[in-house]
Design a protein around this motif. Structure first.
Motif, PDB file in Angstrom:
ATOM      1  N   SER A   1      12.801  -0.566   5.237  1.00  0.00           N
ATOM      2  CA  SER A   1      11.580  -0.455   6.050  1.00  0.00           C
ATOM      3  C   SER A   1      10.309  -0.806   5.282  1.00  0.00           C
ATOM      4  O   SER A   1       9.470  -1.564   5.790  1.00  0.00           O
ATOM      5  N   PRO A   2      10.098  -0.281   4.058  1.00  0.00           N
ATOM      6  CA  PRO A   2       8.894  -0.663   3.340  1.00  0.00           C
ATOM      7  C   PRO A   2       8.801  -2.157   3.044  1.00  0.00           C
ATOM      8  O   PRO A   2       7.712  -2.692   2.859  1.00  0.00           O
ATOM      9  N   VAL A   3       9.962  -2.838   2.973  1.00  0.00           N
ATOM     10  CA  VAL A   3       9.963  -4.284   2.745  1.00  0.00           C
ATOM     11  C   VAL A   3       9.769  -5.039   4.054  1.00  0.00           C
ATOM     12  O   VAL A   3       8.964  -5.968   4.151  1.00  0.00           O
ATOM     13  N   GLY A   4      10.520  -4.625   5.088  1.00  0.00           N
ATOM     14  CA  GLY A   4      10.491  -5.362   6.345  1.00  0.00           C
ATOM     15  C   GLY A   4       9.253  -5.127   7.174  1.00  0.00           C
ATOM     16  O   GLY A   4       8.791  -6.038   7.885  1.00  0.00           O
ATOM     17  N   ALA A   5       8.676  -3.921   7.114  1.00  0.00           N
ATOM     18  CA  ALA A   5       7.509  -3.616   7.955  1.00  0.00           C
ATOM     19  C   ALA A   5       6.324  -4.533   7.683  1.00  0.00           C
ATOM     20  O   ALA A   5       5.701  -5.032   8.632  1.00  0.00           O
ATOM     21  N   PRO A   6       5.940  -4.785   6.403  1.00  0.00           N
ATOM     22  CA  PRO A   6       4.838  -5.732   6.182  1.00  0.00           C
ATOM     23  C   PRO A   6       5.140  -7.141   6.682  1.00  0.00           C
ATOM     24  O   PRO A   6       4.251  -7.829   7.192  1.00  0.00           O
ATOM     25  N   ILE A   7       6.416  -7.567   6.530  1.00  0.00           N
ATOM     26  CA  ILE A   7       6.787  -8.904   7.038  1.00  0.00           C
ATOM     27  C   ILE A   7       6.666  -8.935   8.552  1.00  0.00           C
ATOM     28  O   ILE A   7       6.107  -9.878   9.125  1.00  0.00           O
ATOM     29  N   ALA A   8       7.181  -7.882   9.218  1.00  0.00           N
ATOM     30  CA  ALA A   8       7.065  -7.807  10.679  1.00  0.00           C
ATOM     31  C   ALA A   8       5.611  -7.756  11.116  1.00  0.00           C
ATOM     32  O   ALA A   8       5.224  -8.390  12.109  1.00  0.00           O
ATOM     33  N   GLY A   9       4.797  -7.008  10.369  1.00  0.00           N
ATOM     34  CA  GLY A   9       3.371  -6.940  10.702  1.00  0.00           C
ATOM     35  C   GLY A   9       2.683  -8.276  10.551  1.00  0.00           C
ATOM     36  O   GLY A   9       1.851  -8.658  11.397  1.00  0.00           O
ATOM     37  N   TRP A  10       3.039  -9.034   9.496  1.00  0.00           N
ATOM     38  CA  TRP A  10       2.417 -10.345   9.290  1.00  0.00           C
ATOM     39  C   TRP A  10       2.805 -11.317  10.407  1.00  0.00           C
ATOM     40  O   TRP A  10       1.947 -12.035  10.942  1.00  0.00           O
ATOM     41  N   ILE A  11       4.096 -11.344  10.765  1.00  0.00           N
ATOM     42  CA  ILE A  11       4.530 -12.229  11.858  1.00  0.00           C
ATOM     43  C   ILE A  11       3.839 -11.838  13.161  1.00  0.00           C
ATOM     44  O   ILE A  11       3.375 -12.695  13.916  1.00  0.00           O
ATOM     45  N   THR A  12       3.734 -10.520  13.406  1.00  0.00           N
ATOM     46  CA  THR A  12       3.089 -10.044  14.637  1.00  0.00           C
ATOM     47  C   THR A  12       1.617 -10.433  14.666  1.00  0.00           C
ATOM     48  O   THR A  12       1.105 -10.892  15.699  1.00  0.00           O
ATOM     49  N   ASP A  13       0.908 -10.255  13.551  1.00  0.00           N
ATOM     50  CA  ASP A  13      -0.517 -10.600  13.510  1.00  0.00           C
ATOM     51  C   ASP A  13      -0.739 -12.097  13.613  1.00  0.00           C
ATOM     52  O   ASP A  13      -1.727 -12.553  14.199  1.00  0.00           O
ATOM     53  N   THR A  14       0.171 -12.875  13.034  1.00  0.00           N
ATOM     54  CA  THR A  14      -0.030 -14.331  12.978  1.00  0.00           C
ATOM     55  C   THR A  14       0.456 -15.035  14.240  1.00  0.00           C
ATOM     56  O   THR A  14      -0.231 -15.904  14.782  1.00  0.00           O
TER      57      THR A  14
END
Length: 424
Positions: free
Chosen positions: A352-365
């Motif tokens: 989760s700590p690894v995937g959440a920032p990636i998911a957040g970046w894809i969501t924001d972008t």
């Protein structure tokens, strides 16, 4: 479905966990609300969550080594007592008006440290309670237990927080540990399935890693759980964005999404309890369907269609979790189980700590629909790929045919496929 509850020791364990898990969910909600109230910062809430998971990432494997060396029952008495003290200290500080945000940070880290040992100990202790024959059922009921608490705990915490304050939620959590501690003390030691403990020695952490690396059924199952935990389970990122940005429906819909997912997870755990075995094909199929339903949900045009899809997402996600957990435990030597389960939990929870920032970046972008679809696609592709690898390792081949007028697709031994082809 409830056959393992016939075992007295497991029944005591199960009841204790019902009470304790409810208290744990209450503390999670109260903890986040308290930090937000003290700081007004969502970042501070994120720091609290990170501190609670950080010990598992840093020390998870060392916790597994300790669990293999120590008696599980005594270990759980210590860890459960430590978490009870943490809840009671937070309750005292909050109710007395002296609580500061660093107190909550320290308490979150302390709970995380206890979890490093408590989690693999609880996972591997189940085998000592019920034996191998009832392991699948007991693991499934544990998951159902956790999901039931996920439904009840936050609701009770909300009532306490709005009615009398966060301190009382912490107090309720601290007192809830009386149930599992009493259950452990009341167990009959002579009825436990004795497991030989690993002797103290050097290189046991490396030995555990080599053990997993040399067993494809373990390493690929853990790898699949890692992909899904890292990329497919980032629901706090996705669900809040769907409720707010896509459907403009507010916090009520976010709560509805989580509730329906918890209901689906509970159903998945109970269905897994009915199955007598943990099969690799069930694991791979459930992971593929989980990813596919996430993709469908990402494309859902209406709030209600999206909400209804939360139930099957929860159900198939829980099927993956329970089946993988049981498969890993049953394929592991008892003397190695603590280390293997520590690695399993570290990969699953640490994603989760690894995937959440990636998911957040894809969501924001690219938008939340793209983020959820990408998570589903990664989960499905990982499941198919690992399924094919496991089939090849096991000497299996894809077989397509007809059975009583219906198409049938599955994996069979190579020799069997040649027999089928010759028959045609």
């Amino acid at each position: 479905m409830f056959s393992s509850l016939r075992v007295r020791n497991y029944r005591l364990f199960f009841v204790g966990q019902v009470v304790s898990n409810t208290g744990t969910w209450m503390q999670r909600i109260a903890q986040d609300w308290l930090v937000l109230s003290l700081t007004g910062s969502s970042t501070a809430v994120g720091v609290t969550t990170a501190l609670q998971f950080l010990p598992m990432l840093l020390f998870g494997l060392f916790g597994g080594v300790l669990v293999d060396r120590l008696p599980k029952r005594g270990t759980l008495l210590v860890t459960q007592s430590a978490m009870a003290v943490t809840g009671l200290v937070l309750a005292f500080l909050t109710l007395s008006g002296h609580v500061q945000v660093w107190h909550v940070y320290l308490a979150a880290f302390a709970v995380g440290l206890a979890t490093v040992v408590d989690n693999p100990a609880r996972q591997s202790f189940v085998t000592e309670l019920v034996g191998r024959d009832q392991l699948q059922n007991a693991v499934s009921l544990n998951s159902a237990n956790f999901q039931s608490a996920r439904l009840v705990g936050p609701a009770v915490a909300g009532l306490l927080i709005t009615g009398v304050g966060t301190g009382w939620a912490f107090l309720a959590n601290g007192l809830s540990f009386v149930a599992p501690i009493a259950g452990l003390l009341l167990m009959r030691a002579r009825e436990l399935h004795v497991v030989e403990r690993a002797p103290r020695g050097k290189g046991q952490l490396r030995e555990g890693l080599h053990y997993v690396a040399g067993r494809p059924e373990l390493i690929w199952t853990i790898a699949l759980v890692g992909f899904i935990g890292t990329f497919g389970f980032n629901f706090p990122v996705y669900l809040s964005a769907f409720a707010d940005d896509v459907f403009h429906a507010g916090a009520g819909s976010y709560s509805l999404f989580n509730t329906l997912m918890a209901v689906g997870s509970l159903a998945g755990a109970l269905l897994a309890a009915r199955r007598g075995t943990a099969r690799m094909r069930v694991l791979v199929a459930a992971a593929v369907v989980f990813g596919a339903v996430e993709i469908v949900a990402a494309l859902s045009p209406s709030l209600w269609m999206f909400a209804l899809l939360m139930a099957p997402i929860g159900m198939f996600g829980m099927t993956v979790n329970v089946t993988a957990n049981t498969s890993v435990q049953m394929a592991t030597d008892p003397a190695m189980r603590g280390r293997v389960m520590a690695l399993y939990m570290m990969v699953f929870m640490g994603g989760s700590p690894v995937g959440a920032p990636i998911a957040g970046w894809i969501t924001d972008t690219y938008g939340v629909r793209a983020g959820l679809a990408a998570g589903g696609a990664v989960s499905a592709v990982a499941a198919v790929t690992i399924g094919l690898v496991m089939a090849r390792v096991g000497g299996l081949r894809l077989a397509v045919g007809w059975n009583h007028g219906h198409p049938r697709v599955g994996f069979v031994p190579k020799e069997r496929q040649e027999e089928l082809a010759a028959a045609v």
